[in-house]
Design a protein around this motif. Sequence first.
Motif, PDB file in Angstrom:
ATOM      1  N   LYS A   8     -17.521   0.487  14.070  1.00  0.00           N
ATOM      2  CA  LYS A   8     -16.356   0.908  14.850  1.00  0.00           C
ATOM      3  C   LYS A   8     -15.317   1.576  13.964  1.00  0.00           C
ATOM      4  N   THR A   9     -15.041   0.974  12.813  1.00  0.00           N
ATOM      5  CA  THR A   9     -14.070   1.556  11.885  1.00  0.00           C
ATOM      6  C   THR A   9     -14.562   2.888  11.349  1.00  0.00           C
ATOM      7  N   ARG A  10     -15.831   2.948  11.001  1.00  0.00           N
ATOM      8  CA  ARG A  10     -16.400   4.197  10.496  1.00  0.00           C
ATOM      9  C   ARG A  10     -16.237   5.318  11.518  1.00  0.00           C
ATOM     10  N   ARG A  65     -13.431  10.242  13.226  1.00  0.00           N
ATOM     11  CA  ARG A  65     -12.739  11.035  14.250  1.00  0.00           C
ATOM     12  C   ARG A  65     -11.414  11.559  13.715  1.00  0.00           C
ATOM     13  N   GLU A  66     -10.679  10.703  13.017  1.00  0.00           N
ATOM     14  CA  GLU A  66      -9.411  11.136  12.427  1.00  0.00           C
ATOM     15  C   GLU A  66      -9.636  12.233  11.386  1.00  0.00           C
ATOM     16  N   LEU A  67     -10.700  12.076  10.595  1.00  0.00           N
ATOM     17  CA  LEU A  67     -11.004  13.074   9.582  1.00  0.00           C
ATOM     18  C   LEU A  67     -11.373  14.409  10.224  1.00  0.00           C
ATOM     19  N   ASN A  68     -12.169  14.371  11.274  1.00  0.00           N
ATOM     20  CA  ASN A  68     -12.551  15.613  11.969  1.00  0.00           C
ATOM     21  C   ASN A  68     -11.335  16.306  12.589  1.00  0.00           C
ATOM     22  N   LYS A  69     -10.395  15.520  13.076  1.00  0.00           N
ATOM     23  CA  LYS A  69      -9.155  16.082  13.618  1.00  0.00           C
ATOM     24  C   LYS A  69      -8.380  16.801  12.522  1.00  0.00           C
ATOM     25  N   PHE A  70      -8.328  16.183  11.362  1.00  0.00           N
ATOM     26  CA  PHE A  70      -7.654  16.789  10.215  1.00  0.00           C
ATOM     27  C   PHE A  70      -8.342  18.085   9.796  1.00  0.00           C
ATOM     28  N   LEU A  71      -9.666  18.075   9.752  1.00  0.00           N
ATOM     29  CA  LEU A  71     -10.418  19.263   9.343  1.00  0.00           C
ATOM     30  C   LEU A  71     -10.220  20.414  10.326  1.00  0.00           C
ATOM     31  N   LYS A  72     -10.205  20.109  11.607  1.00  0.00           N
ATOM     32  CA  LYS A  72     -10.025  21.140  12.631  1.00  0.00           C
ATOM     33  C   LYS A  72      -8.623  21.731  12.601  1.00  0.00           C
ATOM     34  N   SER A  86      -1.988  11.504   9.185  1.00  0.00           N
ATOM     35  CA  SER A  86      -2.535  10.292   8.548  1.00  0.00           C
ATOM     36  C   SER A  86      -3.249  10.606   7.232  1.00  0.00           C
ATOM     37  N   VAL A  87      -2.634  11.479   6.405  1.00  0.00           N
ATOM     38  CA  VAL A  87      -3.317  11.903   5.184  1.00  0.00           C
ATOM     39  C   VAL A  87      -3.487  10.746   4.195  1.00  0.00           C
ATOM     40  N   GLY A  88      -2.569   9.769   4.230  1.00  0.00           N
ATOM     41  CA  GLY A  88      -2.725   8.619   3.342  1.00  0.00           C
ATOM     42  C   GLY A  88      -3.933   7.787   3.698  1.00  0.00           C
ATOM     43  N   THR A  89      -4.097   7.520   4.992  1.00  0.00           N
ATOM     44  CA  THR A  89      -5.259   6.766   5.462  1.00  0.00           C
ATOM     45  C   THR A  89      -6.541   7.530   5.188  1.00  0.00           C
ATOM     46  N   LEU A  90      -6.514   8.836   5.404  1.00  0.00           N
ATOM     47  CA  LEU A  90      -7.714   9.646   5.200  1.00  0.00           C
ATOM     48  C   LEU A  90      -8.073   9.762   3.722  1.00  0.00           C
ATOM     49  N   ALA A  91      -7.062   9.801   2.856  1.00  0.00           N
ATOM     50  CA  ALA A  91      -7.346   9.832   1.417  1.00  0.00           C
ATOM     51  C   ALA A  91      -8.094   8.577   0.984  1.00  0.00           C
TER      52      ALA A  91
END
Length: 297
Positions: free
Chosen positions: A142-144, A149-156, A247-252
Amino acid sequence: MNSLYRMLGWQESSFDDYRQAYAIFGGSVLSDPRILQFIHRRFNLNERYFIKRDRANEIVGGVCVWDNHFVAGDQRVACKHGIDRYPLNFDELVLPIKLSHSTVLPFRTKFLSNLNQCALRNSSHLLNARREVSIVRDVSAKTRSSRNRELNKFLKAGGSVHCVSEYDHESLMNTYAELYFQRRNQRIDMDTTRELLSEIPDLMFGHILAFNGEPCAMQWVVKSEDHRQVYLDYINAGMNLSLSHLSVGTLAAWVNVRAALEYGERHQKQVRFSFGRPTGDYKERWCDREPLYRVIA
């Protein structure tokens, strides 16, 4: 005192003997012979090496000692001599000692890892002010899914992810220094960082996030590994706070946790990823707390 060491089975030895113990049993970044040599070239610590052997004369443990009494890497000694100015994590020590061999270690530290405590009869968590360290836990499906999803949002939105190996050392340091300043309004010590990377060029691990081509977040993570395990220490982070809505801190953190797990799977090694002391709520998101032990000597 030397007679006490011998009575407990510890014999003073050479650096090569210690390096052999590390090759057999492994240990964290601060126990890595490369890191110890780097530090010993710069500080007068009266370093000594001790080895313990079993009745068959096989090595069952090794330890480096600073200032005659302390396990190498102990935070008290590191702060006293100014070793902590280097970007290393002094919050946990994993020593090259056989886990199935019960022994008494005649040297002090308050930062012994949970991994070693079963082998050392004179270690205690209760007598250690209940010190703890944050170790990355297994990531649930679930966390993965949520983090990806958050990472893909950032990339887009215009983001990108780059491995630290894409940068030369000077570019890597400059990027981190700028992001650290953006986060804390403080400057890092570039000279000590440059020394460390110049001597141990493969120390760094992880990724850098960029937004519209400009670096925007990264963790400073150092790595050591043996034939069974990978040890990662998260030292600090830098980020562009104006992009907190992404959420760049979380994504980092996520891109590094994910990369660490993939690295372990690819090399068939266990991964121990330390976030250091449990000093921030964000660490609870990624980590479980593990006890640290005091070696009473």
